[in-house]
Design a protein around this motif. Structure first.
Motif, mmCIF file in Angstrom:
data_model
loop_
_atom_site.group_PDB
_atom_site.id
_atom_site.type_symbol
_atom_site.label_atom_id
_atom_site.label_comp_id
_atom_site.label_asym_id
_atom_site.label_seq_id
_atom_site.Cartn_x
_atom_site.Cartn_y
_atom_site.Cartn_z
ATOM 1 N N THR A 370 0.800 -1.219 0.000
ATOM 2 C CA THR A 370 0.000 0.000 0.000
ATOM 3 C C THR A 370 0.837 1.275 0.000
ATOM 4 O O THR A 370 0.288 2.377 -0.014
ATOM 5 C CB THR A 370 -0.928 0.012 1.232
ATOM 6 O OG1 THR A 370 -0.142 -0.168 2.423
ATOM 7 C CG2 THR A 370 -1.965 -1.092 1.136
ATOM 8 N N SER A 371 2.144 1.164 0.010
ATOM 9 C CA SER A 371 2.998 2.347 -0.044
ATOM 10 C C SER A 371 3.178 2.793 -1.487
ATOM 11 O O SER A 371 2.951 2.022 -2.430
ATOM 12 C CB SER A 371 4.364 2.047 0.575
ATOM 13 O OG SER A 371 5.078 1.119 -0.229
ATOM 14 N N VAL A 372 3.596 4.056 -1.664
ATOM 15 C CA VAL A 372 3.842 4.548 -3.016
ATOM 16 C C VAL A 372 4.902 3.688 -3.700
ATOM 17 O O VAL A 372 4.763 3.296 -4.864
ATOM 18 C CB VAL A 372 4.287 6.024 -2.975
ATOM 19 C CG1 VAL A 372 4.713 6.486 -4.369
ATOM 20 C CG2 VAL A 372 3.164 6.902 -2.452
ATOM 21 N N ARG A 373 5.963 3.370 -2.972
ATOM 22 C CA ARG A 373 7.025 2.528 -3.525
ATOM 23 C C ARG A 373 6.481 1.154 -3.873
ATOM 24 O O ARG A 373 6.811 0.592 -4.927
ATOM 25 C CB ARG A 373 8.163 2.412 -2.518
ATOM 26 C CG ARG A 373 9.325 1.525 -2.974
ATOM 27 C CD ARG A 373 10.497 1.632 -2.005
ATOM 28 N NE ARG A 373 11.625 0.802 -2.425
ATOM 29 C CZ ARG A 373 11.837 -0.449 -1.993
ATOM 30 N NH1 ARG A 373 11.000 -0.992 -1.103
ATOM 31 N NH2 ARG A 373 12.878 -1.139 -2.429
ATOM 32 N N GLY A 374 5.646 0.614 -2.992
ATOM 33 C CA GLY A 374 5.091 -0.712 -3.238
ATOM 34 C C GLY A 374 4.213 -0.760 -4.467
ATOM 35 O O GLY A 374 4.267 -1.711 -5.257
ATOM 36 N N ILE A 375 3.394 0.271 -4.644
ATOM 37 C CA ILE A 375 2.518 0.309 -5.818
ATOM 38 C C ILE A 375 3.348 0.326 -7.095
ATOM 39 O O ILE A 375 3.069 -0.405 -8.053
ATOM 40 C CB ILE A 375 1.600 1.547 -5.756
ATOM 41 C CG1 ILE A 375 0.649 1.454 -4.549
ATOM 42 C CG2 ILE A 375 0.796 1.685 -7.049
ATOM 43 C CD1 ILE A 375 -0.078 2.742 -4.255
ATOM 44 N N ARG A 376 4.379 1.160 -7.103
ATOM 45 C CA ARG A 376 5.211 1.278 -8.293
ATOM 46 C C ARG A 376 5.906 -0.044 -8.614
ATOM 47 O O ARG A 376 5.958 -0.476 -9.770
ATOM 48 C CB ARG A 376 6.252 2.389 -8.098
ATOM 49 C CG ARG A 376 5.650 3.774 -8.020
ATOM 50 C CD ARG A 376 6.673 4.801 -7.558
ATOM 51 N NE ARG A 376 7.766 4.939 -8.500
ATOM 52 C CZ ARG A 376 8.847 5.676 -8.269
ATOM 53 N NH1 ARG A 376 8.987 6.305 -7.121
ATOM 54 N NH2 ARG A 376 9.801 5.767 -9.189
#
Length: 391
Positions: A370-376
């Motif tokens: 759910t983090s920005v890094r994770g989504i990317r």
């Protein structure tokens, strides 16, 4: 001393006769025709006509008229009726251009520089116009004689090649010509013939009976369709593209990846190349639910071009396949815009089970979904897995 124009007029019949003799000597299809004498006279009449009109119009500083172009188109149509191959017509057109230029440059009056430059300038500006008119008649007749499915494929090839006659060929099939087409590439999971006992040609015929658009099987496992873009909104076009892709998947009996790029009717080759690249990185689906464009997979397109980055992403996320349904869970989670309730409903699981799986993803990869890094990172990885790139 006579001008170059006057000299060429006196040579019209002789030059035409020499040209026709050259065609029949160098082009086997002309030489081996069943009714050689009739064809010889027909080609001779046209050779005289085009030379006489070229001289008269060049001297007057005028372009080919509508009647002239109609006569040239009819000559091409006659060659189409007679069944001449495209190679023979390319050969005849090339010989015609070469011979016309030689007739001018070898004339004794080439010292008449003004006439010479006017004649050469006229040919330079009008040769392409005449060529297009001739090929239009030839291709329209050949297309008319083809079975409907073959005609749609022939038109699709010409549109993708950017041939000037292509739009008129579309109209000859009683189809409107839009300013833009959505070039769609549907890639099936295997390049082998789809469904046992069902040849690719049979599937193509079934598809084109349902969706009357220019289309073709460009290569094994790849279906290309040119869907007209109507108006400014692309939504109806996307819906139509999705319907075509779903029929391809159903008829082929295999998962498919769909890539689409919109291009102007005179620049469809570039759009096709982009659509093909998009389909190569788009996720495979048994029932296509989304039409992928560059905006959907620009990260994956970059990864496909950078092996080092792709290898890094693969190493980071490969353990996802070890967990229970982690790949499908992440795919549903991101498609549902990370809504827990919608994701759980799509997966037919309890929200707490979803939470457990997302935590499992974090444990295996060290990346929080759910983090920005994770989504990317994770959304790109899921698409690479679903596309078959890492199989």
């Amino acid at each position: 001393m006579s001008t170059l124009f006057e000299y060429l007029r006196t040579r019209v019949d002789t030059n035409a006769h020499n040209a026709v003799d050259t065609y029949f000597r160098k082009l086997p299809e002309y030489r081996n025709t069943k009714d050689e004498s009739r064809l010889h006279q027909t080609v001779m009449d046209f050779a005289v006509f085009i030379r006489r009109r070229s001289v008269d119009l060049a001297e007057a500083g005028q372009v080919l008229s509508g009647d002239d172009l109609a006569a040239i188109t009819d000559a091409g149509r006659q060659r189409g009726i007679e069944g001449f191959s495209p190679a023979s017509q390319e050969g005849a057109l090339s010989l015609h251009t070469h011979l016309m230029m030689r007739e001018i440059t070898e004339a004794p009056q080439t010292k008449d520089l003004d006439s010479f430059m006017r004649m050469v300038g006229w040919l330079s500006s009008q040769a392409g116009v005449a060529r297009d008119a001739y090929l239009l008649g030839y291709e329209k007749e050949r297309t008319r004689l083809l079975p409907p499915v073959d005609a749609l494929q022939a038109v699709a090839r010409r549109l993708l090649a950017g041939e000037p006659t292509a739009p008129e060929l579309v109209r000859s099939l009683e189809m409107a010509v839009p300013e833009r087409y959505a070039v769609t590439v549907v890639r099936t999971a295997s390049a082998s013939p789809p469904r046992e006992g069902r040849p690719a040609g049979v599937l193509l015929e079934s598809l084109l009976q349902r969706h009357r658009v220019p289309a073709l099987l460009e290569q094994p496992g790849e279906f290309v369709a040119l869907v007209p873009v109507e108006g400014n909104s692309s939504v109806p076009t996307t819906e139509r593209v999705l319907s075509i892709a779903q029929d391809v998947a159903a008829l082929a009996g295999r998962p498919c990846a769909v890539g689409m790029a919109v291009g102007r009717v005179d620049a469809l080759g570039e759009a096709a190349a982009l659509a093909r690249r998009i389909s190569s990185v788009a996720p495979m689906e048994r029932v296509p639910s989304h039409v992928f464009t560059m905006g959907d997979v620009f990260v994956e397109l970059g990864l496909a071009q950078q092996q080092q980055l792709d290898d890094w992403l693969y190493a980071l996320t490969r353990k996802l396949r070890e967990g229970p349904d982690l790949v499908s869970t992440l795919e549903a989670f991101y498609r549902a815009d990370m809504s827990r309730l919608r994701s759980a409903a799509l997966l037919h699981i309890h929200p707490r089970t979803l939470d457990y799986r997302l935590q499992r993803v974090r444990d295996l990869t060290g990346v929080k979904p759910t983090s920005v890094r994770g989504i990317r990172i994770l959304s790109a990885a899921i698409n690479r897995m679903r596309s078959g790139a890492w199989d």
